[in-house]
Design a protein around this motif. Structure first.
Motif, PDB file in Angstrom:
ATOM      1  N   THR A 189      -6.330  -1.847  -7.078  1.00 43.81           N
ATOM      2  CA  THR A 189      -6.762  -3.223  -7.289  1.00 43.81           C
ATOM      3  C   THR A 189      -8.247  -3.315  -7.610  1.00 43.81           C
ATOM      4  OG1 THR A 189      -7.027  -3.467  -4.882  1.00 43.81           O
ATOM      5  CG2 THR A 189      -4.951  -4.241  -5.862  1.00 43.81           C
ATOM      6  N   SER A 224       3.606   4.805  -1.062  1.00 44.66           N
ATOM      7  CA  SER A 224       3.859   4.254  -2.396  1.00 44.66           C
ATOM      8  C   SER A 224       3.662   5.302  -3.483  1.00 44.66           C
ATOM      9  CB  SER A 224       2.938   3.063  -2.651  1.00 44.66           C
ATOM     10  OG  SER A 224       3.217   1.997  -1.773  1.00 44.66           O
ATOM     11  N   SER A 255      -2.408  -1.257  -3.893  1.00 43.38           N
ATOM     12  CA  SER A 255      -3.708  -1.641  -3.348  1.00 43.38           C
ATOM     13  C   SER A 255      -4.805  -0.652  -3.716  1.00 43.38           C
ATOM     14  CB  SER A 255      -3.621  -1.778  -1.825  1.00 43.38           C
ATOM     15  OG  SER A 255      -3.219  -0.557  -1.227  1.00 43.38           O
ATOM     16  N   CYS A 256      -4.447   0.629  -3.915  1.00 48.75           N
ATOM     17  CA  CYS A 256      -5.466   1.621  -4.245  1.00 48.75           C
ATOM     18  C   CYS A 256      -6.044   1.417  -5.639  1.00 48.75           C
ATOM     19  CB  CYS A 256      -4.906   3.035  -4.097  1.00 48.75           C
ATOM     20  SG  CYS A 256      -3.409   3.366  -5.041  1.00 48.75           S
ATOM     21  N   ARG A 302      -6.794   5.907  10.229  1.00 50.40           N
ATOM     22  CA  ARG A 302      -5.996   5.396   9.124  1.00 50.40           C
ATOM     23  C   ARG A 302      -5.344   4.071   9.490  1.00 50.40           C
ATOM     24  NH1 ARG A 302      -8.818   7.655   5.816  1.00 50.40           N
ATOM     25  NH2 ARG A 302      -8.550   9.859   5.372  1.00 50.40           N
ATOM     26  N   THR A 303      -5.343   3.159   8.529  1.00 52.66           N
ATOM     27  CA  THR A 303      -4.761   1.841   8.752  1.00 52.66           C
ATOM     28  C   THR A 303      -3.326   1.805   8.254  1.00 52.66           C
ATOM     29  OG1 THR A 303      -5.452   1.008   6.587  1.00 52.66           O
ATOM     30  CG2 THR A 303      -7.037   0.820   8.403  1.00 52.66           C
ATOM     31  N   LYS A 304      -2.662   0.725   8.544  1.00 54.35           N
ATOM     32  CA  LYS A 304      -1.303   0.523   8.035  1.00 54.35           C
ATOM     33  C   LYS A 304      -1.313   0.495   6.505  1.00 54.35           C
ATOM     34  CE  LYS A 304       2.584  -2.741   8.112  1.00 54.35           C
ATOM     35  NZ  LYS A 304       3.068  -4.047   8.611  1.00 54.35           N
ATOM     36  N   GLU A 305      -2.351  -0.105   5.917  1.00 50.19           N
ATOM     37  CA  GLU A 305      -2.455  -0.153   4.458  1.00 50.19           C
ATOM     38  C   GLU A 305      -2.614   1.243   3.882  1.00 50.19           C
ATOM     39  OE1 GLU A 305      -6.122  -1.471   2.214  1.00 50.19           O
ATOM     40  OE2 GLU A 305      -4.805  -3.178   1.797  1.00 50.19           O
ATOM     41  N   ASP A 306      -3.368   2.108   4.572  1.00 49.90           N
ATOM     42  CA  ASP A 306      -3.519   3.492   4.108  1.00 49.90           C
ATOM     43  C   ASP A 306      -2.156   4.191   4.058  1.00 49.90           C
ATOM     44  OD1 ASP A 306      -6.276   3.253   3.946  1.00 49.90           O
ATOM     45  OD2 ASP A 306      -6.622   4.027   5.957  1.00 49.90           O
ATOM     46  N   SER A 307      -1.371   4.016   5.100  1.00 48.45           N
ATOM     47  CA  SER A 307      -0.042   4.641   5.138  1.00 48.45           C
ATOM     48  C   SER A 307       0.845   4.097   4.029  1.00 48.45           C
ATOM     49  CB  SER A 307       0.614   4.405   6.500  1.00 48.45           C
ATOM     50  OG  SER A 307      -0.108   5.047   7.529  1.00 48.45           O
ATOM     51  N   GLU A 308       0.722   2.811   3.753  1.00 53.34           N
ATOM     52  CA  GLU A 308       1.517   2.208   2.686  1.00 53.34           C
ATOM     53  C   GLU A 308       1.123   2.769   1.324  1.00 53.34           C
ATOM     54  OE1 GLU A 308       0.857  -1.943   3.239  1.00 53.34           O
ATOM     55  OE2 GLU A 308       2.384  -2.143   4.817  1.00 53.34           O
ATOM     56  N   VAL A 309      -0.179   3.022   1.121  1.00 56.14           N
ATOM     57  CA  VAL A 309      -0.637   3.625  -0.126  1.00 56.14           C
ATOM     58  C   VAL A 309      -0.031   5.010  -0.292  1.00 56.14           C
ATOM     59  CG1 VAL A 309      -2.646   4.636  -1.291  1.00 56.14           C
ATOM     60  CG2 VAL A 309      -2.787   2.337  -0.342  1.00 56.14           C
TER      61      VAL A 309
END
Length: 286
Positions: free
Chosen positions: A24, A149, A21-22, A139-146
């Motif tokens: 895209t 990853s 996502s970082c 921080r969002t869940k997407e941030d943690s996933e980035v």
């Protein structure tokens, strides 16, 4: 111009970096240096006028002996050294006419040496890479996933909770690369990123970098690595550009002797088909 990496190993070939996502929203930028020169003192130029163009998504390696001006040049590109004369244009705009935040949102850097005295965990160090584009401290869940990853890409998942200061030099360097990747930059500038890495991680890191969608400018000591991964090579000596072309054009026996003051035999790697170098001095000749 597309990157042209060595064949990926099975581990890295399964990774689609552009799906993160970082990256895209990545828009690889161009760099244009117009008679760029820099000096900390009026009467002592360390960088003599350089004019080159780096195309979007190109992988450019900067090579040269110690003191040739590689780091000084890179510092001009990421807006630390203000040119004494000339310009650095990013997508046609002078970076010194842009705000520092605008440049930070588009340009990520990995420096040679990073202090370990932060008192932060590996997760928190990589999290800093999200700051330039963040609109909130939460921080969002997407941030943690980035973060998770990019740590996985650099083989660092097992260190996620470790204190950054407790890591080896090579591990810290890979964490700093992960932090830059988390930023999702349009331009990634790395100053000797392989210095503290063992052979396997040198190859894996450069293979990974060669798959990124952004523009990459990296200084390297190892000419074989530069030849294996770079689209073009900028050769420096005494603050002056000696060549800017594809590796097979820039790395001639005559040029290497002139710039590095060593002799070399250049042949072809039997697997990668890229230039391979065997260095020797005059004293080693029969």
């Amino acid at each position: 111009m597309p990157h042209n990496p060595l064949p990926n190993n099975d581990k890295n070939s399964a990774v689609d970096v552009t799906s993160l996502s970082c990256f895209t929203a990545c828009k690889p930028a161009s760099f244009e240096l117009n008679n760029l020169a820099w000096s900390p003192y009026r009467q002592m130029p360390l960088l003599h006028p350089i004019s080159i163009t780096v195309n979007p998504a190109e992988f450019v390696a900067v090579v040269g002996p110690n003191g040739s001006g590689k780091t000084s040049l890179l510092r001009c590109l990421y807006r630390v050294n203000k040119p004494s004369s000339g310009q650095v244009l990013m997508d046609g705009k002078d970076i010194w006419r842009l705000t520092a935040r605008t440049c930070a949102q588009r340009i990520a850097t990995v420096l040679q040496d990073t202090s370990a005295e932060f008192g932060l965990s590996v997760f928190e160090m990589v999290e800093i890479g999200l700051t330039p584009k963040s609109t909130s401290w939460k921080r969002t869940k997407e941030d943690s996933e980035v973060i998770e990853s990019v740590l996985a890409l650099l083989d660092l998942s097992h260190l996620i909770d470790r204190n950054f200061s407790s890591l080896s030099g090579g591990e810290r360097q890979r964490v700093m690369i992960a932090r830059a990747l988390a930023q999702g930059p349009d331009i990634l500038i790395l100053d000797e990123p392989t210095n503290h890495l063992d052979i396997r991680h040198q190859l894996e890191v450069l293979e990974l970098l060669s798959t990124l969608p952004c523009t990459i400018i990296v200084s390297l000591h190892d000419l074989s690595l530069a030849a294996a991964y770079a689209d073009r090579v900028l050769v420096m000596k005494d603050g002056q550009m000696q060549d800017y072309s594809a590796a097979n054009e820039a790395f001639t026996e005559q040029q290497i002797e002139h710039v590095f003051e060593v002799k070399t035999i250049i042949d072809q790697h039997p697997i990668t088909q890229r230039p391979r170098f065997s260095f020797y001095t005059n004293n080693q000749q029969d």
